[in-house]
Enzyme design. Structure first.
Site, PDB file in Angstrom:
ATOM      1  N   HIS A   1      79.873  56.437  33.272  1.00  0.00           N
ATOM      2  CA  HIS A   1      80.264  57.586  34.106  1.00  0.00           C
ATOM      3  C   HIS A   1      81.566  58.210  33.640  1.00  0.00           C
ATOM      4  CE1 HIS A   1      77.588  55.865  37.572  1.00  0.00           C
ATOM      5  NE2 HIS A   1      76.882  56.423  36.609  1.00  0.00           N
TER       6      HIS A   1
ATOM      7  N   SER B   1      76.423  48.115  44.164  1.00  0.00           N
ATOM      8  CA  SER B   1      75.296  48.115  45.118  1.00  0.00           C
ATOM      9  C   SER B   1      73.988  48.379  44.381  1.00  0.00           C
ATOM     10  CB  SER B   1      75.535  49.195  46.186  1.00  0.00           C
ATOM     11  OG  SER B   1      75.706  50.461  45.541  1.00  0.00           O
TER      12      SER B   1
ATOM     13  N   GLN C   1      80.208  51.306  35.439  1.00  0.00           N
ATOM     14  CA  GLN C   1      80.041  52.604  36.121  1.00  0.00           C
ATOM     15  C   GLN C   1      81.415  53.152  36.492  1.00  0.00           C
ATOM     16  OE1 GLN C   1      76.375  52.297  39.011  1.00  0.00           O
ATOM     17  NE2 GLN C   1      77.368  50.300  38.918  1.00  0.00           N
TER      18      GLN C   1
HETATM   19  N1  APR Z   1      83.987  41.532  45.227  1.00  0.00           N
HETATM   20  C1  APR Z   1      82.620  41.615  45.142  1.00  0.00           C
HETATM   21  N2  APR Z   1      81.916  42.682  45.585  1.00  0.00           N
HETATM   22  C2  APR Z   1      82.621  43.707  46.120  1.00  0.00           C
HETATM   23  C3  APR Z   1      84.028  43.696  46.250  1.00  0.00           C
HETATM   24  C4  APR Z   1      84.710  42.543  45.773  1.00  0.00           C
HETATM   25  N3  APR Z   1      86.041  42.431  45.847  1.00  0.00           N
HETATM   26  N4  APR Z   1      84.421  44.865  46.830  1.00  0.00           N
HETATM   27  C5  APR Z   1      83.286  45.568  47.066  1.00  0.00           C
HETATM   28  N5  APR Z   1      82.213  44.876  46.639  1.00  0.00           N
HETATM   29  C6  APR Z   1      80.809  45.293  46.632  1.00  0.00           C
HETATM   30  C7  APR Z   1      80.378  46.066  47.861  1.00  0.00           C
HETATM   31  O1  APR Z   1      79.834  45.180  48.824  1.00  0.00           O
HETATM   32  C8  APR Z   1      79.300  47.004  47.289  1.00  0.00           C
HETATM   33  O2  APR Z   1      78.008  46.429  47.420  1.00  0.00           O
HETATM   34  O3  APR Z   1      80.683  46.193  45.545  1.00  0.00           O
HETATM   35  C9  APR Z   1      79.636  47.122  45.802  1.00  0.00           C
HETATM   36  C10 APR Z   1      80.146  48.497  45.414  1.00  0.00           C
HETATM   37  O4  APR Z   1      79.069  49.388  45.592  1.00  0.00           O
HETATM   38  P1  APR Z   1      79.331  50.968  45.562  1.00  0.00           P
HETATM   39  O5  APR Z   1      80.483  51.282  46.444  1.00  0.00           O
HETATM   40  O6  APR Z   1      78.002  51.616  45.817  1.00  0.00           O
HETATM   41  O7  APR Z   1      79.822  51.246  44.073  1.00  0.00           O
HETATM   42  P2  APR Z   1      78.942  51.367  42.749  1.00  0.00           P
HETATM   43  O8  APR Z   1      77.741  50.487  42.833  1.00  0.00           O
HETATM   44  O9  APR Z   1      79.852  51.193  41.618  1.00  0.00           O
HETATM   45  O10 APR Z   1      78.469  52.913  42.812  1.00  0.00           O
HETATM   46  C11 APR Z   1      77.787  53.419  41.695  1.00  0.00           C
HETATM   47  O11 APR Z   1      77.914  55.634  42.668  1.00  0.00           O
HETATM   48  O12 APR Z   1      79.136  57.210  43.789  1.00  0.00           O
HETATM   49  C12 APR Z   1      78.658  56.845  42.549  1.00  0.00           C
HETATM   50  O13 APR Z   1      79.570  57.404  40.448  1.00  0.00           O
HETATM   51  C13 APR Z   1      79.783  56.581  41.582  1.00  0.00           C
HETATM   52  O14 APR Z   1      79.884  54.923  39.801  1.00  0.00           O
HETATM   53  C14 APR Z   1      79.608  55.122  41.187  1.00  0.00           C
HETATM   54  C15 APR Z   1      78.147  54.866  41.499  1.00  0.00           C
END
Ligand code: APR
Length: 260
Positions: A127, A203, A107
């Protein structure tokens, strides 16, 4: 998590990887936080600093003010272009080198899987990718760096297409915008035809990307989740590791190489 519990899980994940024929890795922003790029929904993440509404395709198209704000963020934000792959990206690239990776579905728009050594044809970017800027009228593509240089010269605040003076937009998916059809079809096919999907640093709340682990489970694949926070698929995971992506992937790859 107790260390011996984590060791048992790491060993079990390595066994499943070694015994799998088609391993798909699915990544989110959490694999890039250890490279200095904030994720979106963790405390202090991007959506706690910027208004997601400014990242809708509707606002970008109809509000010159929003476009000006977006380009300012892009030009000032060196975060993505200077970021380096971390142990999580390197572990996924190693899986490819070991012949154990079917593809990585991401993503993320930061190009770090390619920088870590994954073959571009094995990286499915749902994305888009921040390296490019596209004209919404004639579809001409420009490297983001060229546009940033134009804006840094200060003669224009909102770049237009040199070909047709159309609106330029970073080649990434904004909220309310359809995902690239070929990438979505490709990701759906690979998720529905794998025997293991490993979801790392997501997430799993944004669809249709977050359908991929479901397609894998429905196809009878095992699901492994590596994530610091909770995800909406935790109860469906065959193995759940609530840990940092970098060190977890480093330990898993060490075990895989011992077993191969
Ligand atoms: N190691 C493991 N997990 C991690 C780490 C790490 N170092 N850092 C953060 N996380 C976890 C967080 O706890 C969270 O649950 O990664 C997850 C990131 O989730 P989001 O911030 O929701 O990102 P993502 O799932 O990629 O979002 C999907 O949403 O806003 C849109 O287009 C955007 O591609 C993105 C999409």
């Amino acid at each position: 998590m107790l260390n011996d519990d984590l060791n048992v899980k790491i060993g079990a994940v390595a066994d499943i990887i070694v015994g799998s024929r088609k391993v798909v890795v699915f990544t989110g922003a959490g694999v890039s936080t250890e490279s200095g790029i904030p994720d979106f929904r963790s405390p202090g993440g991007i959506w706690s600093k910027f208004d997601p509404d400014d990242f809708t395709i509707k606002k970008f198209l109809y509000s010159p003010e929003t476009r000006k704000k977006q380009w300012r963020i892009l030009v000032e934000g060196g975060l993505i272009t200077n970021a380096k792959p971390n142990q999580a990206h390197l572990g996924i690239a190693e899986l490819e080198r070991l012949g154990k990776l079917d593809c990585v579905i991401t993503q993320n728009i930061d190009n770090l899987h390619q920088k870590a050594g994954n073959s571009p044809e094995k990286v499915i970017e749902l994305h888009g990718n921040m390296r490019w800027v596209r004209c919404l009228s004639c579809n001409e593509r420009y490297p983001l760096e060229d546009i940033k240089q134009r804006l840094k010269r200060g003669k224009e605040e909102v770049p237009d297409c040199k070909n047709c003076h159309g609106i330029l937009k970073p080649d990434v998916v904004f909220f309310g915008e359809a995902l690239p059809e070929d990438a979505l079809q490709n990701a759906t096919y690979h998720s529905s035809n794998c025997d293991l999907l490993i979801a790392i640093g997501s997430s799993l709340v944004v669809y249709p990307a977050a359908y991929m682990p479901l397609y894998a489970k429905e196809a009878g694949a095992k699901l492994i989740i590596i994530n610091i926070g909770e995800t909406s698929y935790d109860s469906r995971a065959d193995i759940l590791i609530n840990g940092k992506a970098g060190e977890t992937m480093e330990r898993i790859l060490k075990k895989v190489k011992e077993k191969l």
